[in-house]
Design an enzyme around this catalytic site. Sequence first.
Site: not given
Length: 121
Positions: A61, A34, A79
């Site tokens: 991950a 936004h 990750a």
Amino acid sequence: MFINYGCFFDLAAPTVIGARASLGFEVMLLTSTHKMGPPSKRAGDSDAKSITIGEGAWIGARATIMPGVNVGSGCVIAAGSVVVSDCEPDSLYAGIPAVLKRRLEDPSDPSAQHDEVLYAD
């Protein structure tokens, strides 16, 4: 390409994932955000920007790729990292926000020193 379990793609803008790229568990590719609104409603108008994941890249991950980011070919994102800006090809990025940790060598190059990439420093 390989996409592991639990990944999220919001797809508000084009998302390109290159050949042989790998996404770990619960990676998020977020193309929408936004614009900053006034004090009465800070989440202003929607804004969408495309994401590109280059060929052979590896996204670890639970990494999050934010709107407008290009991850270069052969790039590794550690990750849990949050990527807010473009990442150069054949490089390792880690952290919140993700920063360049080092350049990656080609393991098929006999003159290169090789370390196994398990964790980002």
